[in-house]
Design an enzyme around this catalytic site. Sequence first.
Site, short mmCIF file in Angstrom:
data_model
loop_
_atom_site.label_atom_id
_atom_site.label_comp_id
_atom_site.label_asym_id
_atom_site.label_seq_id
_atom_site.Cartn_x
_atom_site.Cartn_y
_atom_site.Cartn_z
N ASP A 12 0.64 -1.18 -0.10
CA ASP A 12 0.02 0.08 0.03
C ASP A 12 0.94 1.36 0.07
OD1 ASP A 12 -2.26 1.51 0.46
OD2 ASP A 12 -3.28 -0.01 1.49
N ASP A 50 -3.04 4.88 -2.37
CA ASP A 50 -4.17 5.25 -1.75
C ASP A 50 -4.63 6.46 -1.97
OD1 ASP A 50 -5.26 4.88 1.22
OD2 ASP A 50 -4.25 6.79 1.33
N GLU A 83 -6.62 3.33 -5.71
CA GLU A 83 -7.67 3.74 -4.96
C GLU A 83 -8.57 4.90 -5.60
OE1 GLU A 83 -9.75 4.10 -0.85
OE2 GLU A 83 -7.90 5.26 -1.23
N HIS A 87 -10.89 -2.67 3.83
CA HIS A 87 -10.93 -2.31 5.26
C HIS A 87 -11.62 -0.78 5.67
CE1 HIS A 87 -8.03 0.03 2.97
NE2 HIS A 87 -7.96 0.88 4.05
N ASP A 88 -12.16 -0.38 4.53
CA ASP A 88 -13.05 0.95 4.83
C ASP A 88 -14.63 0.66 4.65
OD1 ASP A 88 -10.65 2.59 5.08
OD2 ASP A 88 -10.46 2.87 2.64
C1 GLC Z 1 -7.79 5.45 1.91
C2 GLC Z 1 -7.44 4.03 3.00
C3 GLC Z 1 -8.45 4.61 4.38
C4 GLC Z 1 -7.37 5.90 4.87
C5 GLC Z 1 -7.44 7.08 3.77
C6 GLC Z 1 -6.47 8.04 4.50
O1 GLC Z 1 -9.07 5.81 1.70
O2 GLC Z 1 -8.12 3.43 2.33
O3 GLC Z 1 -8.07 3.51 5.19
O4 GLC Z 1 -7.99 6.44 5.92
O5 GLC Z 1 -6.97 6.56 2.71
O6 GLC Z 1 -5.17 7.63 4.10
#
Ligand code: GLC
Length: 578
Positions: free
Chosen positions: A99, A200, A278, A338-339
């Site tokens: 990541d 990310d 993402e 995980h979100d």
């Molecule tokens: C992405 C991650 C999330 C995080 C955010 C800030 O959306 O998946 O878990 O809180 O970025 O880094």
Amino acid sequence: MAELKWWQKAVFYQIYPRSFADGNGDGIGDLRGMIQRLDYLQDLGIDAIWLSPHYPSPQFDCGYDIADYTDVAPEYGTLDDFREFLDGAHQRGIRVILDLVLNHTSHLHRWFIESSSSRDNPKRDWYIWRDGRDGGPPNNWYSTFGGSAWEYDARTDQYYYHFFFKQQPDLNWRNPEVRQAIWDAVRFWLDMGVDGFRLDAIGTIFEHPDLPDHPVQKSLVELGAAMEFASGPADREKLSKEWEAMFAYQVEQPGMHELMQELRSVIDEYDDRVLVGENEEIVYHGNGQNELHMVFNFPLMKTKQLTPDWIRANQQQRLAELAAVSPEAWPCNTLGNHDSPRVESRYGDGAHDDELARLHLAQMLTLRGTPFLYNGEEIGMTDLELQDISQFRDLMGVWVYHAVRDDLKLPAELALQRAAEASRDRARTPLQWVNAPNGGFSPAGVETWLPVNPNYAVGVNVADQEDDPHSLLNFYRQMLRLRKQTPALISGYYTSLHEEAADYLAFLRHVDADPFGGAGQTCLVALNFSEHSHTLSFNLKTRVARRRFSSSGRDGATDDMSRLDIGPFEAYVGELIS
Ligand code: GLC
Ligand code: CA
């Protein structure tokens, strides 16, 4: 068609390191635990791992606040442990992507500590510092996690910008030194042999340089509450437009594509690595070869119920859009991470959760594109609603709790309920390995970093399911093997059939014979999302299919496509033969 790359054929599995496996029994997942579970993953049949952040971090955002890009969090192990994990995965034919958090660092990263030490520090411009306005922040922007996007620093009497928590200051990507520093970190891991990166929150990397105020009159809390109580689709639509307007100057700004091209050229110094963003915007494919290899099909997830109509419409639109970008723009499907809530909790109906979990996996593995699965979904892990605010680890939940209780002045019980719904902790609880205290994640009596979901005791654990041929886990294994052995499911074109069917999804996946020795193949997939049986009649040139998979008991080895009976919630895959 060119020969497919490994990441086009692969099924990815996301490991959330804090919750996957605890090797040293301290209540926190770690690399030793992951190493011990590599055989489990190989046996499951996944091809690649996406590892959520494993870097040193003060954990204000569960590792998405990185304090050192080229090391391992001490509670997870050492760089040597990481190498052992990577080599162990590679020996089993499993690739590993990391990541990569580009938008921000931790406020405890030494870059930020230097940057905030004085206005003339050489790293001052590595972050976004501005003077205040009329005794307040530079403008009216919000952090997406709540409150102002600006944090005041008394020592240097300026504000720094953070799109996420204040412990996550945004890097200034317009500064070439920042780019170099991050590309160095990227090369560090590529040199070690990692196979690529999940990027990310890329949409947040640049901000509008003039920092114009957003035009929305409501506060973020008010807007959130309004959306909660929206009176219908039209109202919701209007509010989500306001939401977009509120953040319009903070996301998807010019400069991103040049930046992604720069990163792609770093990646392309190495053989066969992959970038997955993402983000759902297909423009990140660039011309198909010069930006990201994949972006997630998040639109598929944006529904309360995954009905056949919804999935069909999503596929039709998404695949057409991708094809318009370039033949190289490859789809990438997921239903959870995980979100988000757990797949089983989010898309179950309360009465047929297990049946639906199977169909949702079947859908992931038979649609065109690379699937991303999330650890624990293979045993049907569900959301855990935390009972006490002191148990929350995701600060987003804590923020919602205070916003509802203190700002909106609503009762504490309601605040807790809202917090539990908003908190991402619910999908991050430790993996349930056996039917034993702590689900066998950590020894009995150890306090795990988040509570273990007590449903480990009612069959939601790996060991019990390993022994049960009809378990969800064994369904995952069978379907993953099926996919691996069925070229049409990996690379075949998608043709939708019976487009009016409300209860079931039916489609063909077809691959031509290719110059690399692959034979042509056509599969018919039927996924019955209903509790009703159906007799399906397909008017195809080829009438007979050799059965490759069925989740219902069936006789014989072949089926007649002009009269295919499918049972309630059946997943069926047949290969057309004559
Ligand atoms: C992405 C991650 C999330 C995080 C955010 C800030 O959306 O998946 O878990 O809180 O970025 O880094
Ligand atoms: Ca541990």
